[in-house]
Scaffold this motif. Sequence first.
Motif, mmCIF file in Angstrom:
data_model
loop_
_atom_site.group_PDB
_atom_site.id
_atom_site.type_symbol
_atom_site.label_atom_id
_atom_site.label_comp_id
_atom_site.label_asym_id
_atom_site.label_seq_id
_atom_site.Cartn_x
_atom_site.Cartn_y
_atom_site.Cartn_z
ATOM 1 N N GLU A 264 0.905 -1.116 0.136
ATOM 2 C CA GLU A 264 -0.103 -0.188 0.238
ATOM 3 C C GLU A 264 1.188 0.922 0.195
ATOM 4 O O GLU A 264 1.438 0.988 0.862
ATOM 5 C CB GLU A 264 -0.771 -0.137 0.777
ATOM 6 C CG GLU A 264 -1.818 -1.219 1.463
ATOM 7 C CD GLU A 264 -3.161 -1.305 0.984
ATOM 8 O OE1 GLU A 264 -3.336 0.407 0.347
ATOM 9 O OE2 GLU A 264 -3.281 -2.056 0.383
ATOM 10 N N ILE A 265 0.458 2.016 -0.450
ATOM 11 C CA ILE A 265 1.843 2.953 -0.730
ATOM 12 C C ILE A 265 0.360 4.741 -0.362
ATOM 13 O O ILE A 265 -0.587 4.593 -0.914
ATOM 14 C CB ILE A 265 1.843 3.850 -2.327
ATOM 15 C CG1 ILE A 265 3.170 1.963 -2.949
ATOM 16 C CG2 ILE A 265 2.987 4.892 -3.197
ATOM 17 C CD1 ILE A 265 3.243 2.461 -4.125
ATOM 18 N N PHE A 266 1.532 5.830 0.463
ATOM 19 C CA PHE A 266 0.578 6.332 1.255
ATOM 20 C C PHE A 266 1.867 7.335 0.647
ATOM 21 O O PHE A 266 2.927 7.324 1.189
ATOM 22 C CB PHE A 266 0.062 6.428 3.019
ATOM 23 C CG PHE A 266 -1.331 5.312 2.348
ATOM 24 C CD1 PHE A 266 -2.001 5.063 1.550
ATOM 25 C CD2 PHE A 266 0.000 4.005 3.026
ATOM 26 C CE1 PHE A 266 -2.999 4.495 2.441
ATOM 27 C CE2 PHE A 266 -1.629 2.733 3.199
ATOM 28 C CZ PHE A 266 -3.023 3.203 2.425
ATOM 29 N N PRO A 267 1.291 8.519 0.523
ATOM 30 C CA PRO A 267 2.400 9.958 0.829
ATOM 31 C C PRO A 267 3.120 9.564 1.959
ATOM 32 O O PRO A 267 4.044 10.466 2.165
ATOM 33 C CB PRO A 267 1.437 11.322 1.161
ATOM 34 C CG PRO A 267 0.333 10.575 -0.003
ATOM 35 C CD PRO A 267 0.034 9.428 0.299
ATOM 36 N N GLU A 268 2.765 9.147 3.182
ATOM 37 C CA GLU A 268 3.471 9.586 4.519
ATOM 38 C C GLU A 268 4.588 8.411 4.532
ATOM 39 O O GLU A 268 5.144 8.364 5.070
ATOM 40 C CB GLU A 268 2.739 9.023 5.652
ATOM 41 C CG GLU A 268 1.188 10.271 5.847
ATOM 42 C CD GLU A 268 0.436 10.260 5.080
ATOM 43 O OE1 GLU A 268 -0.681 9.007 5.009
ATOM 44 O OE2 GLU A 268 -0.400 11.071 4.615
ATOM 45 N N GLY A 269 4.019 7.076 3.857
ATOM 46 C CA GLY A 269 5.107 5.541 3.839
ATOM 47 C C GLY A 269 4.513 4.771 3.353
ATOM 48 O O GLY A 269 3.299 4.921 2.564
ATOM 49 N N LEU A 270 4.951 3.848 3.135
ATOM 50 C CA LEU A 270 4.463 2.731 2.539
ATOM 51 C C LEU A 270 4.127 1.392 3.200
ATOM 52 O O LEU A 270 4.531 1.790 4.838
ATOM 53 C CB LEU A 270 5.536 2.478 2.035
ATOM 54 C CG LEU A 270 6.282 2.484 0.708
ATOM 55 C CD1 LEU A 270 7.494 1.822 0.308
ATOM 56 C CD2 LEU A 270 5.306 3.419 -0.490
ATOM 57 N N VAL A 271 2.876 0.442 3.598
ATOM 58 C CA VAL A 271 2.982 -0.725 4.476
ATOM 59 C C VAL A 271 2.945 -1.541 3.663
ATOM 60 O O VAL A 271 2.229 -1.625 2.070
ATOM 61 C CB VAL A 271 1.525 -0.662 4.602
ATOM 62 C CG1 VAL A 271 0.853 -1.211 5.342
ATOM 63 C CG2 VAL A 271 1.368 1.278 5.236
ATOM 64 N N ILE A 272 3.379 -2.878 4.057
ATOM 65 C CA ILE A 272 3.460 -3.746 3.744
ATOM 66 C C ILE A 272 2.437 -4.936 4.346
ATOM 67 O O ILE A 272 2.504 -5.143 5.414
ATOM 68 C CB ILE A 272 4.765 -4.771 3.558
ATOM 69 C CG1 ILE A 272 5.549 -4.132 2.445
ATOM 70 C CG2 ILE A 272 4.218 -5.707 2.616
ATOM 71 C CD1 ILE A 272 6.437 -3.647 2.730
ATOM 72 N N VAL A 273 1.161 -5.304 3.771
ATOM 73 C CA VAL A 273 -0.166 -6.081 4.142
ATOM 74 C C VAL A 273 0.080 -7.379 3.730
ATOM 75 O O VAL A 273 0.173 -7.752 2.603
ATOM 76 C CB VAL A 273 -1.305 -5.378 4.170
ATOM 77 C CG1 VAL A 273 -2.222 -5.704 5.262
ATOM 78 C CG2 VAL A 273 -1.323 -3.732 4.686
ATOM 79 N N GLY A 274 -0.250 -8.203 4.658
ATOM 80 C CA GLY A 274 0.088 -9.418 4.428
ATOM 81 C C GLY A 274 0.041 -10.235 6.146
ATOM 82 O O GLY A 274 0.040 -9.937 7.044
ATOM 83 N N ASP A 275 0.215 -11.355 5.984
ATOM 84 C CA ASP A 275 0.103 -12.333 7.081
ATOM 85 C C ASP A 275 1.006 -13.534 7.642
ATOM 86 O O ASP A 275 1.878 -14.365 7.271
ATOM 87 C CB ASP A 275 -1.352 -13.918 6.636
ATOM 88 C CG ASP A 275 -2.188 -13.832 6.566
ATOM 89 O OD1 ASP A 275 -2.775 -12.637 7.109
ATOM 90 O OD2 ASP A 275 -2.765 -13.771 5.529
ATOM 91 N N PHE A 276 1.908 -12.224 8.075
ATOM 92 C CA PHE A 276 3.002 -12.445 8.612
ATOM 93 C C PHE A 276 3.630 -13.420 9.644
ATOM 94 O O PHE A 276 4.101 -14.696 9.566
ATOM 95 C CB PHE A 276 4.193 -11.032 8.405
ATOM 96 C CG PHE A 276 3.993 -10.456 7.176
ATOM 97 C CD1 PHE A 276 4.926 -10.572 6.293
ATOM 98 C CD2 PHE A 276 3.469 -9.688 7.581
ATOM 99 C CE1 PHE A 276 4.704 -10.194 4.989
ATOM 100 C CE2 PHE A 276 3.347 -8.666 6.744
ATOM 101 C CZ PHE A 276 3.798 -8.719 5.068
ATOM 102 N N THR A 277 2.519 -12.716 10.924
ATOM 103 C CA THR A 277 2.926 -14.215 11.753
ATOM 104 C C THR A 277 1.465 -14.168 12.487
ATOM 105 O O THR A 277 0.935 -13.004 12.559
ATOM 106 C CB THR A 277 3.889 -13.306 13.572
ATOM 107 O OG1 THR A 277 3.590 -11.820 13.918
ATOM 108 C CG2 THR A 277 5.869 -13.098 12.242
#
Length: 180
Positions: A51-64
Amino acid sequence: MKGLTSEHSDHFDFLSKVSERKSKHHYRLVDFKNKQHKTDFLLSQTKCNLEIFPEGLVIVGDFTEKEGVIPVLKSEINSITVVRGKEIIDTFYLSPMYILSKLGVPNRISRHLMVYPSEYRISETRIMLKCQNYQLTLVTSGNRFDRLLRNLKKSGYSGLLKLVERPKINMLDYKNAIDL
């Protein structure tokens, strides 16, 4: 995520709703290294979204079980390297894509008239995020390169971007050389 201060997590509280949405994953996290250059094997090969936002990036997934989001503030990013996959063109004589290519129409347009799916393909696109505390490598379909690049530039990441394009392979050139 480990190593994030409460200030970092406050910026991305609103993104908890993003992680709850069920959607098709378009990316795969293939490498995660922390500051000591240690690879976290639990995060490797995890399907996720970027996900790309002007404030930063977010990686969304089933990590833990506890963590489903990796927030990356824009101020923490040192560089973003986007590597476009190889463009492979393997058309046949009198294919509509072949005819348009010979007339000078760009491949990004003529590919819509291919007869077989194997006539035009792009290998996977790699995204490497180098941050102050860690390094991430994501992989996605080669067809997502233009959209990804457009979204990063629109959100203000132009100064951090490094682009690498792999050369295209036109199988027709090889076939014509064999026929001579």
